[in-house]
Design an enzyme around this catalytic site. Sequence first.
Site, PDB file in Angstrom:
ATOM      1  N   HIS A 147      49.449  79.201  52.067  1.00 23.50           N
ATOM      2  CA  HIS A 147      50.155  77.930  52.143  1.00 23.50           C
ATOM      3  C   HIS A 147      51.602  78.082  52.641  1.00 23.50           C
ATOM      4  O   HIS A 147      51.993  77.470  53.627  1.00 23.50           O
ATOM      5  CB  HIS A 147      50.198  77.273  50.751  1.00 23.50           C
TER       6      HIS A 147
HETATM    7  O1  RIB Z   1      49.546  74.330  46.328  1.00 23.67           O
HETATM    8  C1  RIB Z   1      50.058  75.505  46.897  1.00 23.67           C
HETATM    9  C2  RIB Z   1      51.503  75.672  46.536  1.00 23.67           C
HETATM   10  O2  RIB Z   1      51.631  75.782  45.125  1.00 23.67           O
HETATM   11  C3  RIB Z   1      52.125  76.966  47.101  1.00 23.67           C
HETATM   12  O3  RIB Z   1      53.484  76.747  47.344  1.00 23.67           O
HETATM   13  C4  RIB Z   1      51.951  77.938  45.989  1.00 23.67           C
HETATM   14  O4  RIB Z   1      52.948  78.974  46.008  1.00 23.67           O
HETATM   15  C5  RIB Z   1      52.168  77.056  44.798  1.00 23.67           C
HETATM   16  O5  RIB Z   1      53.563  76.932  44.580  1.00 23.67           O
END
Ligand code: RIB
Length: 318
Positions: A247
């Site tokens: 992500h």
């Molecule tokens: O949903 C994914 C996000 O939530 C990413 O930033 C991961 O590190 C968590 O913080």
Amino acid sequence: MTESSSALNPKEQPRIIIDCDPGVDDAMAIITAARWADLVGITSVAGNVPLEHTTANACRIRDLLGLDIEVHAGAERPLTGAQEFATEVHGETGLGNLVLPEPTRGPDSKDAVSWLLETTKHEEGLHLVPIGPLTNIALALRADPSMISRVASITLMGGAALGIGNVTAAAEFNVYADPEAADEVFRSGAPLTMLGLNLTHQVRMGSVHGRECATYGTPVGDAMAELLEFYSVFHLAEEETEDGPVHDPCAVLAVTHPHLFRFSARPVYVEVEAIHTRGMTVVDERGPRAEGPLNCNVAYGAESETLVDLVMQAVREA
Ligand code: RIB
Ligand code: CA
């Protein structure tokens, strides 16, 4: 296809601040930023794990990469409501099974909000790249709403178009962990770009990449191999796939390599008062019939293979 390093020579690299909750993929994002961006500094926020861990991890990663930048600790809890962690995804201390040496120095302050305001006042045109809950950003905007006119963008990993959720059926973790903060940021009028789950699920890495990183024979390569192995085991159990969405690096690469993404301007609202959809980013995709301001550039497409190559190149060249 791997982008040549000439794609972004140091003079052209955008100057960014990362606000994060390291976090396995946050660590990957900082490694990516160290190669492709001019990383001005890091602020930490409670999110995946408590603030003491996210801050210490940011300092550890600063050492791992040999970065001469400041780390400032921020909010230890959301604006309101219950606190959510994601230790099941990132491990108790936030970096999975990766054990990095204790930081050579701790955070440069415990007042990330003041540092964000001072830094964006001192230098206009910085990109803020939040990749954790938006508590620090919301508090900075409360203290000085005019910050929105001084930053080049707020390019965040969070939320989702197309109704995708991870922490609930409808909500993504960063927004769900502090919906009130996200709501204030999305209503602030800031130049927002959203890398939501609909996009990040297209950009995946796992043990195959981890095994390649382990061949680099470097501390960053070994660290990335460990992070990817942990991530792969989690996603194997969760989704029966050997790889998982990376992500947070997507938010960094959306600033450094925007031509590799497809964005559309959309009205985006954050659901706050709800039972089943609290923390959902409601994206109005009705085209000409959409209601409300086009307050956010939403990412829908990406050249995923090239993005993964850029993350791997950042590890290789660290
Ligand atoms: O949903 C994914 C996000 O939530 C990413 O930033 C991961 O590190 C968590 O913080
Ligand atoms: Ca994160």
